[in-house]
Structure formats: C-alpha cells, structure tokens
Design a protein around this motif. Structure first.
Motif, short mmCIF file in Angstrom:
data_model
loop_
_atom_site.label_atom_id
_atom_site.label_comp_id
_atom_site.label_asym_id
_atom_site.label_seq_id
_atom_site.Cartn_x
_atom_site.Cartn_y
_atom_site.Cartn_z
N VAL A 170 28.33 -59.93 -19.72
CA VAL A 170 28.82 -59.13 -20.84
C VAL A 170 28.95 -57.68 -20.35
O VAL A 170 28.04 -57.16 -19.70
CB VAL A 170 27.87 -59.18 -22.04
CG1 VAL A 170 28.42 -58.35 -23.20
CG2 VAL A 170 27.62 -60.61 -22.46
N GLY A 171 30.09 -57.05 -20.63
CA GLY A 171 30.24 -55.69 -20.13
C GLY A 171 31.26 -54.87 -20.88
O GLY A 171 31.99 -55.37 -21.74
N SER A 172 31.28 -53.59 -20.51
CA SER A 172 32.26 -52.66 -21.07
C SER A 172 32.62 -51.63 -20.02
O SER A 172 31.77 -51.22 -19.22
CB SER A 172 31.70 -51.95 -22.31
OG SER A 172 32.62 -51.00 -22.80
N GLU A 173 33.87 -51.26 -20.01
CA GLU A 173 34.34 -50.18 -19.13
C GLU A 173 34.38 -48.89 -19.95
O GLU A 173 35.08 -48.81 -20.96
CB GLU A 173 35.73 -50.52 -18.60
CG GLU A 173 36.23 -49.51 -17.58
CD GLU A 173 37.59 -49.92 -17.01
OE1 GLU A 173 37.61 -50.51 -15.93
OE2 GLU A 173 38.60 -49.64 -17.67
N LEU A 174 33.60 -47.91 -19.50
CA LEU A 174 33.48 -46.65 -20.23
C LEU A 174 34.41 -45.59 -19.63
O LEU A 174 34.52 -45.46 -18.41
CB LEU A 174 32.04 -46.14 -20.18
CG LEU A 174 30.95 -47.13 -20.59
CD1 LEU A 174 29.58 -46.45 -20.50
CD2 LEU A 174 31.18 -47.66 -22.01
N ASP A 175 35.05 -44.83 -20.51
CA ASP A 175 35.90 -43.72 -20.07
C ASP A 175 35.00 -42.56 -19.63
O ASP A 175 34.30 -41.96 -20.44
CB ASP A 175 36.79 -43.29 -21.24
CG ASP A 175 37.77 -42.19 -20.83
OD1 ASP A 175 37.65 -41.69 -19.70
OD2 ASP A 175 38.64 -41.86 -21.64
N TRP A 176 35.04 -42.24 -18.34
CA TRP A 176 34.11 -41.23 -17.79
C TRP A 176 34.88 -40.01 -17.27
O TRP A 176 34.56 -39.44 -16.24
CB TRP A 176 33.27 -41.85 -16.68
CG TRP A 176 31.86 -41.31 -16.65
CD1 TRP A 176 31.33 -40.45 -15.77
CD2 TRP A 176 30.82 -41.62 -17.58
NE1 TRP A 176 30.01 -40.17 -16.07
CE2 TRP A 176 29.68 -40.89 -17.18
CE3 TRP A 176 30.75 -42.43 -18.71
CZ2 TRP A 176 28.47 -40.97 -17.87
CZ3 TRP A 176 29.54 -42.51 -19.39
CH2 TRP A 176 28.43 -41.79 -18.98
N THR A 177 35.91 -39.61 -18.00
CA THR A 177 36.73 -38.48 -17.54
C THR A 177 36.34 -37.15 -18.19
O THR A 177 36.77 -36.10 -17.73
CB THR A 177 38.22 -38.74 -17.85
OG1 THR A 177 38.37 -39.03 -19.24
CG2 THR A 177 38.73 -39.90 -17.03
N SER A 178 35.56 -37.18 -19.26
CA SER A 178 35.22 -35.94 -19.94
C SER A 178 34.36 -35.06 -19.04
O SER A 178 33.44 -35.55 -18.37
CB SER A 178 34.45 -36.24 -21.24
OG SER A 178 33.91 -35.04 -21.78
N PRO A 179 34.63 -33.75 -19.00
CA PRO A 179 33.81 -32.85 -18.17
C PRO A 179 32.38 -32.73 -18.66
O PRO A 179 31.52 -32.24 -17.93
CB PRO A 179 34.54 -31.50 -18.29
CG PRO A 179 35.31 -31.60 -19.56
CD PRO A 179 35.72 -33.04 -19.69
N HIS A 180 32.10 -33.18 -19.89
CA HIS A 180 30.73 -33.11 -20.42
C HIS A 180 29.87 -34.25 -19.91
O HIS A 180 28.66 -34.26 -20.17
CB HIS A 180 30.77 -33.13 -21.95
CG HIS A 180 31.51 -31.97 -22.54
ND1 HIS A 180 30.97 -30.71 -22.61
CD2 HIS A 180 32.75 -31.87 -23.07
CE1 HIS A 180 31.84 -29.88 -23.16
NE2 HIS A 180 32.94 -30.56 -23.44
N LEU A 181 30.46 -35.21 -19.23
CA LEU A 181 29.72 -36.36 -18.73
C LEU A 181 29.22 -36.09 -17.31
O LEU A 181 29.94 -35.54 -16.48
CB LEU A 181 30.60 -37.61 -18.74
CG LEU A 181 31.09 -38.04 -20.13
CD1 LEU A 181 32.11 -39.16 -20.02
CD2 LEU A 181 29.92 -38.46 -21.01
N ALA A 182 27.99 -36.46 -17.04
CA ALA A 182 27.38 -36.21 -15.74
C ALA A 182 27.86 -37.23 -14.71
O ALA A 182 28.08 -38.40 -15.04
CB ALA A 182 25.86 -36.26 -15.86
#
Length: 783
Positions: free
Chosen positions: A766-778
């Motif tokens: 079970v999984g999900s692909e997360l959008d990690w483009t925001s500059p607020h994300l480490a």
C-alpha cells in the motif's frame, strides 16, 4: 512670496538644516570679508584726514573700528543662525554709523557717503544667511543712515543722486542675495540627494552596506545604559534566485520591497536596517535582553512567510548574534552571518542564534592577511625565467582533502610581468603565439615549475601541472616531461597533469596521449569539466584519475525543486572511479556544499590564493572543520523535520494497510488517503510491482508535466524496482519512506510512503506518491 519663486519648495526642517550647514560653511568667508571691511574703514578714516586736512577726533572712529573687530571675532563663535544674523545686522549698523561720523563736516558729504552706501549693501547681500536676515539687515543699514539724510541740505542734484542710489543699490543687492541664496539652496539639495543616493539602496531605500556599517559603528560607540545590549539580525530570503530565474526580476524586486515593508513595520525606531546585497538584509537593534532580538527575528520570519510568491510563500532564514565586549560591527555581523548559514543548512525558514564559541568569518574570501601578502610576494631572481620581454614566475595554489582536512596538493600557475613590473595574464602570453611557440613556452613553463616545486613543495603532496592539449599530444613529450621531473628530483607519480580545454584536439588523441603519460608514472586530470567543450564522453575516453569541476557546477540546481545538483554529479564521477576536485570555492556556503556533496578535494580563494610561497594551512583547517560542524547540525535538523512532515502520511499508510489486511476492498482501503494535502496518487501493488485495481488521484494530483501525457496511465507499469517498493517488502509490516526522486508520472520531485502486508498469502504494498516540490518541505541528506 519672493523666496518661493526663487528657490525650490522645501520643508521647514530641510530649510533649517540648510541654514545651519550654510552658516558653518559661510563663517570663514564672512569673517574674512568683514575683517577686510574693517581695514577699508580704517583706510577711509585716514583718507578723510589726508584729503580734507582737518583734525579729526579719532577716538569715536577707533571705537567704531574696535566694535567692528569684536563683531568679526564673534562670527566664528556664533551658535545659531539667529545669533549669526544678529551679528551681521549689528555690524552693518555700526559700519553705517562709523561712515556717517567720518563724513561729518566735509563739503558735499553725500558724495563721500555714496561709495559706502552703494557698495556695502550690494557686497553684503550674498553674505546674508537667510532672506529674513537680508531684509532686516539691509533695512537696519538704511535706517541707521536716516539721521545723516535729514542733517544734510539737499539740492536738486542731491535728490537725483539719492534716487540713483536707491534705484541701483536696492535692486542689485536684492538680486545678488536671492540669486546666491537660490544657488546655495539648490547646491545643498543636490548634495543631500547625492548623499542619500550614496547611502541608500536604490530599490528598497534602506541603508546600503557602507552606510549601514557607518551607522552601526555610531550605534556601537554610543554609551549604553544598564543591561542594554546591541544585537544583530542577519536574514536571507530563501530560494530567491529561483524566483528571479523562473518568474523574472520584476517579481523578485516586488518580493524584496515586501520584505522591506515587513522589516520597516516590525523593527523599533531606534533600530537600523540595511540591505547588504542581493537578498540579504541586516538589522541592528538595542535590546534589554538577548531573547528580545530572537523574538523580533522570529516575528519577522512569520511575517515574511505570509508573503505570496507564484509557487507558494516567501520564506527567509535568520541568524542572531549579540555584541560581545567592544567588538566592531563587522565582527558582530560575522557571528550573525554564521548563525544564518547554519539556519539555511538546517532547512531554511528558521531562526538560529550564534554559538557560544568563536567561529571563522563566513563572508571572507581569504583566510588571513598573511595569505594576501604572500600572494603578491615577488619571487627571487633564481625562481624566474624570461620569455621575450616578459619575466615568468611560479605561483602555488593549495588543494585540500576535505575528509583528511589537510593540504594534499598544489596547482602551479604561471605568472608573468612586463619590463615595467606590471602583471601580464597567462592568456596574453600564450594567445598570440603560433603552435610551435606554444609548445616551446609550455616546455619552458614546466621546467620553471619543476625547479620551483623542488624548492618549495612539501613532502607527500601532489603537484598539479597545466599542460596545453597541443603540447600534451606531442609524441615523445611524455618522456621529455619525465626527464624534467627526474632532473628536478620529483617523482612522476606525484605529478598530476591537468589537460586544459581545447577545440582543436580530439578525445581520441587525448586518450592515447594519456595512456603514454600513465606509462611514465604521471597521474591525469581533466580541468574545468562542466565548462566549454567538456562532456561525459570525453571523460570516459580519457579515464582521468581526477576531474576538476568548474566552479559554476557548485551553483547548478534542479529547475523544479531548487536543490543543488553537485552531489549527483560527484556520485556519477565516483561511480566512474574518478576523484573529484571542485575549483572556485570562494564562500563558506560553497565549501559547506562541497563537503556535503562528498567532494574529495577543494580549491579556491577561500582556501588560499595563488602565491609565490606555500601558505600556512591552520586557518583553512578550522574553516573546513567548521563546514563539517554546520553539515552535521543541519543534517540532524533536516532529518528531524523531514520525518515530522512525513509522520501523518506514514500513519495514513498504516491505516490503509490495516484496512487492507482486515479484508477491505482496495478502493475502500486507499480512498481516505486521497484527502491528504500532499498525496498525488494512491495505489496498491502486488508481488510483481503492478497496480492492483486502479490508482486514485489525491489532493496534489493529477497535475504534472504536460510533456509526460503518454505516461499518465500506469495500469501496465511495474514498480518493484523502485526503492519505495523493495524497502517496504524488506520491512514487512512497517511503514517506510524513500528519498525524494523524480516522478515518472508527473515529472516532479516526489517521496514514496509505503507499507507491505500479507493478504491471502500474497504480498501487497500500500502506498502513496507525495508531491515534494514545495520549498517548505525538508530534504534530508542523501542515503
């Protein structure tokens, strides 16, 4: 009304400032002019005695001369414009009285009076400080002459003379005064404008670096009451270059203006703020305690985080330092800047306070004054060679192993001087020569470098030697170079030959030549990879021992995520069994990135300028060690923040996996995941990595790169080669995540969160692909 017509409109405060400055500038001129007038008065008295032959009572005239002299002496001591004008008025009245006394008793006294009555008001007109002084002083002068006018019998000619006196004297004096006043006022306003332009940043209207440091020095030198201290806040707008590059400089300027408004609206009146360059700002503020500056910095951070940018919100990183003892503004800002550096490497959008221990300067581009002095040292006569009209010498620039934290090599660089001792750039030495001449000059240079290296090169270090490609491919030159090295007492195994960039030499020729040089024991390096005509095919053909990366690769970043690419480039070269040198290290930020990217060796002005002598390494070691400390602290902070941001999504996957294990249908188990903000797609994979049922689009989907339209359908795709799949299978029953990667379905940076479970004897992920483009994300450190 007259002053408003003859001078630009200004505020009362500006006019008062103008009058005060004019008074200080005019005191010497007024003193000299009035002293000359005293001398002229005395001459006038003597002339009266000589011409009329009358005995004069001198004491009243001498008293006038004495009074005039005392008023002249009082001019430099005037403390206000009022006193300055009062002295001037008293002076012209006394002068008028003295003139009248001196003409009393002569025939036709009006003719004796005419020169003084005409000249004094006209010559004094430009000296009056203000229009009010001029009007009152000139009126007083003429009023003082009224007794004389009434005491003289007037004829028709006398009336004509007086009319001419008034018609010429008053308008001329008025024109002189207001013309000169208008000129002085415009000069003052222009000077004020130039001062303001020189002291302020043209975009934000904050103090520029020079003016900020001047005012900071004044603030630090002022006496402090009680426990009051001065704190420095250094802030840097995050990802500002990406804002300019992607959306234009107009949008970047608008962001800087909004940051400026935030700073102006938040700092107290006694604080000073400045734009020190680019997206960097500094604030110096007196505080009653160290916590107040930190709270102010955090308040600024929160307000700036509310400023919109096209791809989200603006953020800034902050460093705070408090003044120690009697340190200078530069030293205080250096410690705040070091704290800012740690804040940026800990993930940005945060406030870091200075360390207790002292640190090296962050913005320095040279280690100490000794290195700068050595860089200009003149080599001895035995260390030079002559080439036509030029004198050639050797300079050494150190290379450091970042992991070993020591000098491991020196690049030898050619320096030339003309017959006048002026420096000549190497490209001017080589450029005009024909190919045979280049080879001859190259050979002469190598001989020079080997002899100088024998005298100065430390033991157990490499010598990096530049070789022109046309020289490098010459048959037999490898043996010539080996003989030169042996004659100089150098081992070819300690010499690294740097192949310079060239358009006219093929990779095949360079590869064959490199094989010959290796047979003689030399090591090979390719210089300036990433610039000019260099490419990966060239590297794979030559197979160098070292690759020297061009300094621009330090600043190369991903277009979408704005993450540095240096670590990926270094990893690729390491896979090809090549050691990596980064050139052009000029700031601590670049040094930190080099260390973090696993670069083997570093070279640049920050670590040592080219010098005729070998520079000391102690200060560089401290700087490199500091870079390691910054990385270690930042890695922990980023990893903690990364895991905290992933925590709700790991819990989300656990819940979906539990539902699937309990027998829920696939769509029932993963549907709740689509409500989470960063979820782009949610899925269940079977034991072959293929999608079970259908995948669901989350809050962050289905947007993606329009160029990847043919890849959006994933029904036939197989994903068991992806880290998020095999990590989940290897950790059955545990929610896992992978490092950020480029999604093949969206073309954007993504993070996969997954969990593997058993259902009906089969593995399901079970999984999900997360959008990690925001500059607020480490982004954590690479695995």
């Amino acid at each position: 009304m007259l002053t408003s017509l003859l001078s630009p409109p200004v505020t009362p405060a500006v006019r008062l400032s103008f009058h005060r400055r004019s008074m200080e500038l005019q005191k010497p001129l007024s003193t000299v002019t009035m002293a000359f007038t005293v001398v002229a008065f005395v001459i006038f008295v003597i002339a009266r005695a000589q011409v009329t032959g009358l005995e004069l009572p001198l004491w009243p005239r001498l008293m006038c001369a004495l009074a005039l002299s005392l008023l002249v002496a009082a001019i430099p001591r005037a403390t206000s414009t009022f006193v300055f004008g009062l002295i001037g008025a008293a002076y012209v009245v006394v002068l008028q009285i003295g003139v009248m006394m001196n003409v009393t008793g002569v025939e036709q006294p009006l003719y004796w009076m005419l020169p003084a009555g005409m000249v004094v008001p006209i010559c004094a007109a430009p000296l009056w400080l203000t229009p009010r002084h001029f009007v009152l002083g000139t009126t007083a002068f003429y009023m003082a002459g009224i007794p004389f006018v009434f005491s003289v019998p007037f004829t028709h000619d006398d009336w004509v003379l007086c009319a001419m006196w008034v018609a010429i004297g008053i308008p001329t004096a008025t024109t002189f005064h207001f013309g000169f006043y208008w000129f002085r006022l415009n000069h003052f306003l222009l000077e004020e404008k130039l001062i303001a332009l020189a002291a302020t940043d043209p975009l934000t209207q904050l103090l520029n670096r020079r003016a900020f440091l001047e005012q900071a020095g004044q603030m630090l030198s002022a006496p402090r009451s009680g426990d009051e201290i001065v704190s420095a806040i250094f802030l840097d707008v995050d990802r500002f270059k990406s804002l300019n590059d992607q959306y234009g400089h107009a949008r970047g300027d608008d962001a800087l203006l909004q940051v400026t408004q935030v700073i102006k609206g938040a700092i107290p009146p006694e604080a000073i703020a400045g734009r020190l360059g680019g997206e960097e700002f500094a604030v110096l503020v007196p505080t009653a305690g160290t916590h107040q500056a930190t709270e102010l910095a955090d308040s600024l951070r929160i307000r700036i985080a509310g400023i919109l940018r096209p791809d989200g919100f603006l953020t800034a990183s902050f460093g705070v330092a408090h003044r120690r003892g009697h340190e200078t503004a530069i030293a205080l800002l250096d410690r705040a800047d070091e704290a800012l550096l740690r804040a940026k490497h800990a993930g940005r959008n945060r406030v870091f306070v200075e360390r207790v221990s002292s640190v090296a300067r962050v913005r320095a581009t040279a280690i100490d004054e000794n290195i700068d002095a050595q860089a200009d040292a003149t080599p001895g006569a035995d260390s030079v060679r002559h080439w036509g009209p030029f004198e050639l010498s050797t300079h050494f620039q150190p290379l450091y192993s970042l992991s070993h934290q020591k000098q491991v090599g020196f690049e030898v660089l050619l320096r030339g001087r003309d017959h006048e001792g002026q420096p000549v750039q190497p490209e001017l030495l080589f450029a005009p020569q024909s190919n045979p001449d280049v080879i001859e000059l190259d050979s002469l240079t190598h001989h020079l470098h080997f002899n100088n290296a024998r005298k100065r090169l430390p033991q157990d270090t490499w010598l990096f030697l530049n070789v022109a490609p046309s020289t490098f491919i010459q048959p037999g030159y490898e043996q010539t170079l080996a003989n030169m090295a042996s004659a100089a007492g150098l081992n070819p195994g300690s010499i690294v030959l740097e192949i310079l960039e060239s358009e006219g030499v093929s990779a095949e020729e360079l590869a064959l030549a490199a094989w010959r040089y290796r047979g003689c024991g030399f090591l090979i390096a390719v210089d300036d990879f990433g610039a000019g005509h260099s490419n990966l095919d060239r590297l794979l053909r030559i197979q160098p021992d070292f690759v020297k990366l061009d300094g621009e690769l330090i600043r190369a970043k991903s277009r979408a995520s704005d993450q540095p690419l240096l670590s990926t480039i270094v990893s690729l070269l390491h896979r090809a069994d090549m050691l990596v040198v980064v050139e052009g290290i000029e700031t601590t930020e670049e040094l930190v990135l080099a260390v973090e990217s696993n670069v083997d060796f570093a070279q640049g002005f920050l670590l040592g300028r080219p010098s005729a002598n070998i520079p000391a390494a102690d200060a560089v070691m401290r700087r490199i060690d500091h870079a390691f400390d910054v990385i270690a602290e930042g890695r922990i902070a980023r990893a903690s923040r990364f895991e905290a941001q992933l925590s709700p999504y790991l819990a989300m996957v656990r819940a979906a996996a539990a539902a699937l294990s309990d027998g829920a249908q696939v769509h029932e188990a993963i549907a709740p995941m689509t409500a989470f903000a960063l979820c782009r797609r949610c899925f269940v994979l079977d034991q072959t990595g293929r999608i079970v049922g259908q995948e669901f689009v989350g809050q962050a989907g289905p947007g993606g790169d329009f160029r990847l339209g043919p890849l959006r359908s994933t029904q036939s795709a197989r994903w068991d080669h992806r880290p998020y799949y095999w990590k989940a299978v290897a950790n059955m029953g545990t929610a896992v995540f992978c490092q950020p990667y480029l999604s093949l379905t969206s073309g954007r940076a993504s993070v996969g969160v997954t969990m593997a479970v058993q259902r009906d004897g089969e593995v399901m992920v079970v999984g999900s692909e997360l959008d990690w483009t925001s500059p607020h994300l480490a982004w954590p450190a690479g695995e």
